[in-house]
Design an enzyme around this catalytic site. Structure first.
Site, PDB file in Angstrom:
ATOM      1  N   SER A   1      30.417 -92.777  -1.928  1.00  0.00           N
ATOM      2  CA  SER A   1      29.959 -93.846  -3.134  1.00  0.00           C
ATOM      3  C   SER A   1      31.086 -94.231  -4.076  1.00  0.00           C
ATOM      4  O   SER A   1      31.494 -93.224  -4.334  1.00  0.00           O
ATOM      5  CB  SER A   1      28.711 -93.468  -3.707  1.00  0.00           C
ATOM      6  OG  SER A   1      28.323 -94.392  -4.749  1.00  0.00           O
TER       7      SER A   1
ATOM      8  N   TYR B   1      22.994 -87.736  -7.358  1.00  0.00           N
ATOM      9  CA  TYR B   1      23.547 -88.481  -6.381  1.00  0.00           C
ATOM     10  C   TYR B   1      24.917 -88.584  -6.645  1.00  0.00           C
ATOM     11  O   TYR B   1      25.787 -88.447  -5.563  1.00  0.00           O
ATOM     12  CB  TYR B   1      23.154 -90.003  -6.774  1.00  0.00           C
ATOM     13  CG  TYR B   1      23.511 -90.895  -5.673  1.00  0.00           C
ATOM     14  CD1 TYR B   1      23.058 -91.045  -4.395  1.00  0.00           C
ATOM     15  CD2 TYR B   1      24.462 -91.801  -6.267  1.00  0.00           C
ATOM     16  CE1 TYR B   1      23.564 -91.922  -3.535  1.00  0.00           C
ATOM     17  CE2 TYR B   1      25.037 -92.856  -5.208  1.00  0.00           C
ATOM     18  CZ  TYR B   1      24.700 -93.044  -4.035  1.00  0.00           C
ATOM     19  OH  TYR B   1      24.995 -93.868  -3.129  1.00  0.00           O
TER      20      TYR B   1
END
Length: 254
Positions: free
Chosen positions: A144, A157
């Site tokens: 990401s 995350y």
């Protein structure tokens, strides 16, 4: 890349929806036999059925990527059905946190790390030996842009996606001599169901996101699929250990 993957086998995790769904379809359109992998059974089966209805070949494998036995069975069944494994897009992921670090429940941390990071580890653990026996293979892991630019209230995350970059580089170094390439994609804002839901709750969200992208737009999932297929192809034969931002310039603008 029409017919580019004819005779090859691709495995896609998180293939029920979003980026994984689109990538599975694109692998099939390019000629690959596809193992469609997800923990969401109904939508996962629909992805596989969509491929078959279009004249492709696919199987659905219900898999919990955070569980070693489940992942091993997934890879074993893929090879049993198709005879080999040429490409893997390890894309399954979750976002469990939307709180400052000190307020984050341990259960949310464990779930996020279990799927996003342990899941990538387990997938590669069982995919790589198959590719070693073949003498060739390509793996793409989903990280990401949060591994490059910090987004507040995403401790679990962000940690998981930083970890994916580390695992990707390690695997690339350890197994390059076996003909296996391992890379990562770092998606930015992608117009998936998750973003659609957030935009419905906050109509101005998409506009704020677009303002942070030099290209001024949110990516369609096909953009991620194209990047994954390219990285898995022989066109990227000298690329390994790389983390590719697919983010409309978001990282560059930091």
């Amino acid at each position: 890349m029409k017919d580019f993957y004819t005779g090859k086998v691709a495995l896609v995790t998180g293939a029920a929806t979003g980026m994984g769904h689109t990538t599975a379809l694109e692998f099939a359109k390019a000629g690959a036999k596809v193992a469609v992998v997800d923990i969401v059974e109904d939508l996962g089966r629909q992805t596989a059925e969509q491929i078959v209805a279009a004249g492709g070949e696919a199987i659905f494998l219900h898999t919990d990527v955070s569980n070693a036995d489940s992942v091993k069975a997934m890879v074993d069944e893929t090879v049993a059905r198709f005879g080999r494994l040429d490409c893997a897009f390890n894309n399954a992921g979750v976002i469990e946190d939307n709180l400052p670090l000190v307020d984050l429940p341990e259960s949310a941390w464990d779930r996020t790390i279990g799927v996003n990071l342990k899941g990538v580890f387990l997938c590669m653990k069982y995919q790589i030996p198959v590719m070693q026996r073949q003498g060739k293979g390509a793996i793409v892991n989903t990280s990401s842009v949060c591994a490059e630019r910090i987004l507040k209230n995403t401790a679990a995350y962000t940690a998981s996606k930083f970890g994916v970059i580390g695992l990707t580089r390690m695997a690339a170094v350890e197994y390059g001599g076996d003909g296996i390439r391992v890379n990562a994609i770092l998606p930015g804002a992608v117009y998936t169901e998750m973003l659609k839901k957030a935009a419905a709750e906050d109509p101005w969200r998409l506009e704020r996101v677009k303002e942070t992208r030099p290209l001024g737009k949110v990516a369609d999932p096909i953009v991620i699929a194209n990047a994954a297929l390219w990285l898995c192809s022989d066109l990227a034969e000298h690329i390994t250990g790389h983390g590719l931002p697919v983010d409309g310039g978001y990282v560059a603008a930091a």
